[in-house]
Write a protein that holds these residues in place. Structure first.
Motif, PDB file in Angstrom:
ATOM      1  N   HIS A 114       0.791  -1.205   0.489  1.00 42.71           N
ATOM      2  CA  HIS A 114      -0.277   0.093   0.125  1.00 42.71           C
ATOM      3  C   HIS A 114       0.844   1.568  -0.276  1.00 42.71           C
ATOM      4  O   HIS A 114       2.200   1.509   0.629  1.00 42.71           O
ATOM      5  N   PRO A 115       0.899   2.476  -0.313  1.00 41.55           N
ATOM      6  CA  PRO A 115       1.000   3.476  -0.356  1.00 41.55           C
ATOM      7  C   PRO A 115       1.802   4.168   0.770  1.00 41.55           C
ATOM      8  O   PRO A 115       1.072   4.281   1.933  1.00 41.55           O
ATOM      9  N   ILE A 116       2.616   4.141   0.934  1.00 43.49           N
ATOM     10  CA  ILE A 116       3.989   4.145   2.616  1.00 43.49           C
ATOM     11  C   ILE A 116       3.568   5.981   2.319  1.00 43.49           C
ATOM     12  O   ILE A 116       3.830   6.343   1.718  1.00 43.49           O
ATOM     13  N   PRO A 117       2.431   6.540   3.304  1.00 46.89           N
ATOM     14  CA  PRO A 117       2.772   7.931   3.982  1.00 46.89           C
ATOM     15  C   PRO A 117       4.224   8.629   4.414  1.00 46.89           C
ATOM     16  O   PRO A 117       5.371   8.220   4.400  1.00 46.89           O
ATOM     17  N   ALA A 118       3.926   9.616   3.237  1.00 44.74           N
ATOM     18  CA  ALA A 118       5.551  10.925   3.605  1.00 44.74           C
ATOM     19  C   ALA A 118       5.924  10.734   4.407  1.00 44.74           C
ATOM     20  O   ALA A 118       7.136  11.294   4.657  1.00 44.74           O
ATOM     21  N   ALA A 120       6.462   8.891   6.504  1.00 47.79           N
ATOM     22  CA  ALA A 120       7.750   7.424   7.082  1.00 47.79           C
ATOM     23  C   ALA A 120       7.900   7.788   6.067  1.00 47.79           C
ATOM     24  O   ALA A 120       9.602   7.122   6.340  1.00 47.79           O
ATOM     25  N   LEU A 121       8.162   8.200   4.726  1.00 49.45           N
ATOM     26  CA  LEU A 121       9.773   8.203   4.302  1.00 49.45           C
ATOM     27  C   LEU A 121      10.580   8.901   4.552  1.00 49.45           C
ATOM     28  O   LEU A 121      11.005   8.673   4.512  1.00 49.45           O
ATOM     29  N   GLU A 122      10.068  10.225   5.215  1.00 45.31           N
ATOM     30  CA  GLU A 122      11.085  11.342   5.076  1.00 45.31           C
ATOM     31  C   GLU A 122      11.732  10.744   6.585  1.00 45.31           C
ATOM     32  O   GLU A 122      12.869  10.980   6.202  1.00 45.31           O
ATOM     33  N   GLN A 123      11.046   9.951   7.494  1.00 46.58           N
ATOM     34  CA  GLN A 123      11.628   9.335   8.355  1.00 46.58           C
ATOM     35  C   GLN A 123      12.551   8.029   8.037  1.00 46.58           C
ATOM     36  O   GLN A 123      13.883   7.793   8.636  1.00 46.58           O
ATOM     37  N   ILE A 124      12.501   7.660   6.859  1.00 46.68           N
ATOM     38  CA  ILE A 124      13.248   6.399   6.797  1.00 46.68           C
ATOM     39  C   ILE A 124      14.869   7.047   5.867  1.00 46.68           C
ATOM     40  O   ILE A 124      15.884   6.882   6.047  1.00 46.68           O
ATOM     41  N   GLU A 125      14.333   7.198   4.848  1.00 47.79           N
ATOM     42  CA  GLU A 125      15.344   8.723   4.214  1.00 47.79           C
ATOM     43  C   GLU A 125      16.847   9.084   5.733  1.00 47.79           C
ATOM     44  O   GLU A 125      17.280   9.356   5.326  1.00 47.79           O
ATOM     45  N   ARG A 126      15.423  10.067   6.403  1.00 48.07           N
ATOM     46  CA  ARG A 126      16.990  10.428   7.622  1.00 48.07           C
ATOM     47  C   ARG A 126      17.707   9.598   8.451  1.00 48.07           C
ATOM     48  O   ARG A 126      18.551   9.964   8.560  1.00 48.07           O
ATOM     49  N   GLY A 127      16.808   8.780   8.429  1.00 48.34           N
ATOM     50  CA  GLY A 127      18.003   7.575   8.969  1.00 48.34           C
ATOM     51  C   GLY A 127      18.850   6.644   8.382  1.00 48.34           C
ATOM     52  O   GLY A 127      19.448   6.564   9.487  1.00 48.34           O
ATOM     53  N   ARG A 128      18.177   6.400   7.067  1.00 46.72           N
ATOM     54  CA  ARG A 128      19.539   6.633   6.522  1.00 46.72           C
ATOM     55  C   ARG A 128      20.836   6.847   6.384  1.00 46.72           C
ATOM     56  O   ARG A 128      21.660   6.802   6.555  1.00 46.72           O
ATOM     57  N   LEU A 129      20.411   8.797   6.024  1.00 42.01           N
ATOM     58  CA  LEU A 129      21.215  10.380   6.450  1.00 42.01           C
ATOM     59  C   LEU A 129      22.440   9.569   7.219  1.00 42.01           C
ATOM     60  O   LEU A 129      23.652   9.413   7.473  1.00 42.01           O
ATOM     61  N   GLU A 130      21.412   9.389   8.281  1.00 42.75           N
ATOM     62  CA  GLU A 130      21.944   8.960   9.835  1.00 42.75           C
ATOM     63  C   GLU A 130      23.533   7.724   9.835  1.00 42.75           C
ATOM     64  O   GLU A 130      24.119   8.249  10.336  1.00 42.75           O
ATOM     65  N   LEU A 131      22.778   6.803   9.345  1.00 42.07           N
ATOM     66  CA  LEU A 131      23.110   5.823   9.173  1.00 42.07           C
ATOM     67  C   LEU A 131      24.987   5.897   8.574  1.00 42.07           C
ATOM     68  O   LEU A 131      26.073   6.033   8.424  1.00 42.07           O
ATOM     69  N   GLU A 132      24.555   6.369   7.138  1.00 43.32           N
ATOM     70  CA  GLU A 132      25.314   6.884   6.865  1.00 43.32           C
ATOM     71  C   GLU A 132      26.349   7.801   7.575  1.00 43.32           C
ATOM     72  O   GLU A 132      27.758   7.822   6.575  1.00 43.32           O
ATOM     73  N   ALA A 133      26.108   8.975   8.130  1.00 39.19           N
ATOM     74  CA  ALA A 133      26.806   9.598   8.758  1.00 39.19           C
ATOM     75  C   ALA A 133      28.078   9.118   9.680  1.00 39.19           C
ATOM     76  O   ALA A 133      29.008   9.342   9.509  1.00 39.19           O
ATOM     77  N   ARG A 134      27.547   8.200  10.888  1.00 39.27           N
ATOM     78  CA  ARG A 134      27.540   7.523  11.919  1.00 39.27           C
ATOM     79  C   ARG A 134      28.779   6.733  10.943  1.00 39.27           C
ATOM     80  O   ARG A 134      30.250   6.269  11.539  1.00 39.27           O
ATOM     81  N   ALA A 135      28.640   6.181   9.859  1.00 40.64           N
ATOM     82  CA  ALA A 135      29.280   5.290   8.649  1.00 40.64           C
ATOM     83  C   ALA A 135      31.126   5.631   8.531  1.00 40.64           C
ATOM     84  O   ALA A 135      31.905   5.505   8.972  1.00 40.64           O
ATOM     85  N   ARG A 136      30.407   6.900   8.232  1.00 38.33           N
ATOM     86  CA  ARG A 136      32.171   8.047   8.156  1.00 38.33           C
ATOM     87  C   ARG A 136      32.466   8.721   9.217  1.00 38.33           C
ATOM     88  O   ARG A 136      33.495   9.322   9.495  1.00 38.33           O
ATOM     89  N   GLY A 137      31.518   8.184  10.637  1.00 38.25           N
ATOM     90  CA  GLY A 137      32.494   8.625  11.660  1.00 38.25           C
ATOM     91  C   GLY A 137      31.997  10.767  11.641  1.00 38.25           C
ATOM     92  O   GLY A 137      32.090  11.084  13.066  1.00 38.25           O
ATOM     93  N   GLU A 138      30.706  11.241  11.874  1.00 37.99           N
ATOM     94  CA  GLU A 138      30.126  11.951  11.602  1.00 37.99           C
ATOM     95  C   GLU A 138      28.692  12.814  12.263  1.00 37.99           C
ATOM     96  O   GLU A 138      28.946  11.205  12.569  1.00 37.99           O
ATOM     97  N   GLN A 139      28.378  13.324  12.897  1.00 32.33           N
ATOM     98  CA  GLN A 139      27.346  13.733  13.576  1.00 32.33           C
ATOM     99  C   GLN A 139      26.255  14.021  12.620  1.00 32.33           C
ATOM    100  O   GLN A 139      26.829  14.929  11.798  1.00 32.33           O
ATOM    101  N   ALA A 140      25.002  13.301  12.198  1.00 32.07           N
ATOM    102  CA  ALA A 140      24.347  13.356  10.707  1.00 32.07           C
ATOM    103  C   ALA A 140      24.525  15.341  10.952  1.00 32.07           C
ATOM    104  O   ALA A 140      23.923  15.869  10.263  1.00 32.07           O
ATOM    105  N   ASN A 141      23.041  15.666  12.064  1.00 34.42           N
ATOM    106  CA  ASN A 141      22.978  17.066  12.586  1.00 34.42           C
ATOM    107  C   ASN A 141      22.950  17.177  13.882  1.00 34.42           C
ATOM    108  O   ASN A 141      21.989  17.211  14.786  1.00 34.42           O
ATOM    109  N   PRO A 142      24.243  17.730  14.853  1.00 32.29           N
ATOM    110  CA  PRO A 142      24.224  18.345  15.671  1.00 32.29           C
ATOM    111  C   PRO A 142      23.093  19.248  16.593  1.00 32.29           C
ATOM    112  O   PRO A 142      23.079  19.007  17.596  1.00 32.29           O
ATOM    113  N   SER A 143      22.681  19.521  15.555  1.00 34.04           N
ATOM    114  CA  SER A 143      21.311  20.930  16.115  1.00 34.04           C
ATOM    115  C   SER A 143      20.794  19.820  17.035  1.00 34.04           C
ATOM    116  O   SER A 143      19.284  20.001  17.213  1.00 34.04           O
TER     117      SER A 143
END
Length: 150
Positions: A114-118, A120-143
């Motif tokens: 079924h269609p995934i709500p917008a 939920a898609l935003e949270q999935i993308e945010r999580g993906r970016l945070e995981l990538e940042a952690r893998a590089r040793g960065e903090q994704a969004n310190p604020s």
């Protein structure tokens, strides 16, 4: 004086003691109790291998059948009529895969995918970016992270 006080205490204790006899409950007079006859009651009690079955039908239209066998698998049906005249039918199987009821009266989940709500898609993308940042040793969004006040 002590004797008088003691006598009063004993009298109060005896007066508050619950009755040890049982009286039948008073008849319920607001509405008569309707006795529903059992029209059919056929049972095969568990055999040595665990197999059993029963079929019951009542005077108000309830019909219930069930059978089971070795290994705990069971199947059965239930049917009755709603006050508005609709007939409720339910068939079920219960086995190693769980309880599996089937009836047009049971709710049905929406078809997937079924269609995934917008949001939920935003949270999935945010999580993906945070995981990538952690893998590089960065903090994704310190604020956006809460820490101890400084």
């Amino acid at each position: 004086m002590k004797t008088l006080v003691l006598s009063l205490l004993v009298a109060v204790a005896l007066a508050e003691r619950p009755s040890l006899s049982y009286d039948a409950p008073a008849p319920h007079t607001s509405s008569p109790v309707q006795q529903i006859p059992i029209i059919r009651d056929e049972r095969v009690h568990p055999a040595a291998d665990g197999s059993y079955s029963f079929d019951v039908e009542t005077g108000d239209g309830i019909v219930r059948s069930e059978s089971g066998g070795p290994g705990g698998a069971q199947q059965g049906t239930v049917s009755f009529t709603f006050p508005d005249g609709q007939v409720f039918d339910l068939q079920f199987v219960a086995n190693a895969n769980g309880y599996q009821p089937q009836s047009p009266f049971l709710p049905v989940a929406p078809a997937f995918p079924h269609p995934i709500p917008a949001h939920a898609l935003e949270q999935i993308e945010r999580g993906r970016l945070e995981l990538e940042a952690r893998a590089r040793g960065e903090q994704a969004n310190p604020s956006r992270h809460y820490g101890q006040p400084q």
